[in-house]
Design an enzyme around this catalytic site. Structure first.
Site, PDB file in Angstrom:
ATOM      1  N   TYR A 155       0.833  -1.205   0.000  1.00  0.00           N
ATOM      2  CA  TYR A 155       0.000   0.000   0.000  1.00  0.00           C
ATOM      3  C   TYR A 155       0.867   1.254   0.000  1.00  0.00           C
ATOM      4  CZ  TYR A 155      -3.312   3.591   1.361  1.00  0.00           C
ATOM      5  OH  TYR A 155      -4.060   4.741   1.399  1.00  0.00           O
ATOM      6  N   LYS A 159       1.209   4.209  -2.948  1.00  0.00           N
ATOM      7  CA  LYS A 159       0.876   5.631  -2.822  1.00  0.00           C
ATOM      8  C   LYS A 159       2.087   6.523  -3.150  1.00  0.00           C
ATOM      9  CE  LYS A 159      -3.518   5.370  -1.960  1.00  0.00           C
ATOM     10  NZ  LYS A 159      -4.519   5.863  -2.934  1.00  0.00           N
TER      11      LYS A 159
END
Ligand SMILES: NC(=O)c1ccc[n+]([C@@H]2O[C@H](COP(=O)([O-])OP(=O)(O)OC[C@H]3O[C@@H](n4cnc5c(N)ncnc54)[C@H](OP(=O)(O)O)[C@@H]3O)[C@@H](O)[C@H]2O)c1
Length: 230
Positions: A155, A159
């Site tokens: 994750y 990002k």
């Protein structure tokens, strides 16, 4: 007033962004991958529903055609995202990585590819990518920041990639405003309601970037208090 498309608008930050923009008088396309959930959300808020799965080329192309034929678009908000597989980092697989990167990263490329031709007809073309401070190298290396206390390789790296895509597209599209928003740790289903911020607070940066009417800097990432370091 703008015409804005928000992906993943059936709940969470996307839904609250739609609510705020509609309340302010903007026209909002509320995109969702699931027709039932999306239509229900759009009916609740007075938005227009469009089916859009950010991992599906055809779905994205169809949505772009629908919106172009209905009058075009000023603001694209790439909001849909997943945290993907969690747990012991060593147990994460390449398939887990491809899954998260497809939804969070390739989606931004897919959406930009499909929607920039539509945005070009706007006088205030704007792209807002919902990134995260979890992808900020400065934040994850700062022991004072909550982002440094978590180890979520897929994750967080996804990002970082969203933020870098924002910078690169900003350079490639100087006639548009392309910026990223960091909502901060916000109470949604994403974290089973454990976030610190309300959805109103979590959407402050997204709404700010979506309502600049074509002005302001490009290639930045901001949170509700100001510029976020890369
Ligand atoms: N909440 C936080 O603390 C936080 C902090 C920083 C950044 N963010 C980012 O903010 C964005 C929104 O998160 P949230 O907190 O609102 O999460 P959420 O409540 O889980 O909502 C995520 C939304 O994305 C949609 N989505 C997921 N995969 C999709 C796909 N393939 N195609 C289309 N839509 C898809 C979901 O649709 P379904 O309902 O169909 O699953 C849902 O509408 C994400 O990009 C997230 O990374 C969140």
């Amino acid at each position: 007033m703008t015409t804005t498309l928000i992906t993943g608008a059936n709940k969470g930050l996307g839904y609250e962004t739609a609510r705020r923009l509609i309340e302010a008088g903007h026209t909002v396309w509320m995109a969702a991958r699931d027709e039932q959930r999306g239509r229900t959300a759009a009916d609740e808020l007075g938005g227009s529903f469009v089916q859009l799965d950010v991992t599906d080329d055809q779905s994205v192309a169809d949505a772009a055609e629908t919106i172009a034929n209905a009058g075009g678009l000023d603001v694209l908000i790439n909001n849909a995202g997943i945290h993907g597989a969690l747990g012991d980092p060593i147990q994460l697989t390449a398939a887990d990585a491809l899954d998260v990167y497809n939804t969070n990263v390739a989606s931004v490329v897919r959406m930009t590819h499909a929607f920039v031709p539509v945005l070009r007809d706007s006088s205030i073309p704007t792209i807002v990518n919902v990134s995260s401070g979890m992808g900020s190298f400065t934040f994850v290396l700062d022991p004072e920041r909550v982002e440094s206390s978590l180890i979520m390789p897929l994750y967080q790296s996804s990002k970082s990639a969203v933020t870098m895509l924002t910078v690169q597209y900003a350079k490639a599209l100087p006639d548009m405003r392309v910026n990223a928003a960091d909502p901060g740790y916000t109470k949604t289903d994403f974290n089973e309601g454990h976030g610190h911020f309300t959805v109103q607070e979590g959407t402050d940066a997204i709404v700010e970037l979506a309502t600049r009417e074509g002005s302001g800097p490009t290639g930045t990432i901001i949170d509700r208090t100001g510029v976020v370091p890369f």
